[in-house]
Design an enzyme around this catalytic site. Structure first.
Site, PDB file in Angstrom:
ATOM      1  N   ASN A  84      -2.662   4.541  -3.476  1.00 18.57           N
ATOM      2  CA  ASN A  84      -3.236   4.461  -1.525  1.00 18.57           C
ATOM      3  C   ASN A  84      -2.629   3.507  -0.665  1.00 18.57           C
ATOM      4  OD1 ASN A  84      -4.400   6.134   0.547  1.00 18.57           O
ATOM      5  ND2 ASN A  84      -5.596   4.370   0.333  1.00 18.57           N
ATOM      6  N   TYR A 134       9.622   4.677   7.556  1.00 18.20           N
ATOM      7  CA  TYR A 134       8.703   5.506   7.322  1.00 18.20           C
ATOM      8  C   TYR A 134       9.022   6.127   5.944  1.00 18.20           C
ATOM      9  CZ  TYR A 134       3.619   7.067   6.776  1.00 18.20           C
ATOM     10  OH  TYR A 134       2.601   7.669   6.817  1.00 18.20           O
ATOM     11  N   LYS A 179       8.218   7.138   2.146  1.00 13.97           N
ATOM     12  CA  LYS A 179       7.423   8.015   2.015  1.00 13.97           C
ATOM     13  C   LYS A 179       8.806   9.057   0.801  1.00 13.97           C
ATOM     14  CE  LYS A 179       3.459   6.613   2.546  1.00 13.97           C
ATOM     15  NZ  LYS A 179       2.322   5.718   1.740  1.00 13.97           N
ATOM     16  N   THR A 225      -8.191   8.374  11.268  1.00 15.62           N
ATOM     17  CA  THR A 225      -8.475   7.126  10.638  1.00 15.62           C
ATOM     18  C   THR A 225      -7.944   6.139  11.558  1.00 15.62           C
ATOM     19  OG1 THR A 225      -6.394   6.868   9.670  1.00 15.62           O
ATOM     20  CG2 THR A 225      -7.850   7.787   8.523  1.00 15.62           C
TER      21      THR A 225
END
Length: 249
Positions: free
Chosen positions: A90, A156, A160, A191
């Protein structure tokens, strides 16, 4: 709740956010959990919460961009608990939200080191142990950015997408050796990382989500536990969006 009784699991980035929620959920499902992370204070706090609930857990300092750290994490897991059955890879970083020509070169290297190489290192050393043990299950954290493209997030998004592709290829490598490899693709989730990226208001992303709200870490954790469990025994090579419908648009 899916059953992970008597399993031994690794969670990277398990000291906060989705990783913390997953580590707690995996422990509730019966697994012994080894948390790998860079922040020992956060990691040990989650370990203590797991132990307080009556389950087994330890923390191992780990920077996933360093292969020696990852190998030490896997070796510590086996030395403490005798084997490795499950892994949730993760740990990751998000980078800058700016057009591609404004992305920094150093930032690109950092994202590749953490998000791509880090997942590779984790799977490499985890799978070596799982082959010795006769099987296992792995879940990687991809993203809705690993399934679609979004402006301002070129690097990013690229990292991913790499996680999504690596998940598919690894699943095929080990499909006949009793090792399943899947990923989750979270949408906006409440988060600290999202709060930082939105200037302190993660719920500002709610309008982007068909369900009209952002997700909670435990909603991603539940999907992770299911994918790791025997309930998902015929699922491999899949990236499961957990995104309130974002990828359906």
């Amino acid at each position: 709740m899916a059953d992970l009784s008597d399993k031994v699991a690794i969670v990277t980035g398990g000291g906060s956010g989705i990783g913390e929620a997953a580590a707690l959920a995996m422990a509730r499902a019966g697994a012994a959990v080894v948390i790998g992370g860079r922040d020992a204070v956060k990691g040990e706090r989650v370990v203590q919460a797991i132990r307080d609930s009556g389950s087994r857990a330890i923390f191992q300092p780990t920077d996933v961009s360093r292969p020696d750290d990852v190998k030490a994490l896997v070796d510590r897991t086996v030395s403490e608990f005798g084997r490795l059955d499950l892994a949730y890879n993760n740990a990751g970083a998000d980078g800058e939200q700016v057009p591609l020509h404004q992305q920094g070169v150093d930032g690109a290297s950092f994202l590749v080191d953490v998000n791509i190489k880090g997942v590779f290192y984790c799977m490499k050393y985890e799978i070596e142990q799982m082959l010795r043990a006769g099987g296992g299950a792995i879940v990687n954290t991809s993203s809705i950015f690993g399934l679609n493209g979004y402006p301002g997030w070129s690097l990013y998004t690229a990292t991913k997408h790499a996680v999504t592709g690596m998940t598919k290829a690894a699943a095929l490598d080990y499909a006949q050796q009793n090792i399943r490899v899947n990923a989750v693709g979270p949408g906006p989730v409440e988060t600290a990382l999202l709060a930082k990226g939105t200037g302190g208001d993660p719920h500002s992303y709610a309008a982007f989500v068909p369900m009209g709200r952002i997700g909670q870490p435990d909603e991603i954790a539940d999907a992770v536990v299911w994918l790791l469990s025997d309930d998902a025994r015929y699922v491999t090579g899949h990236t499961l969006p957990v995104d309130g419908g974002v990828c359906a648009q």
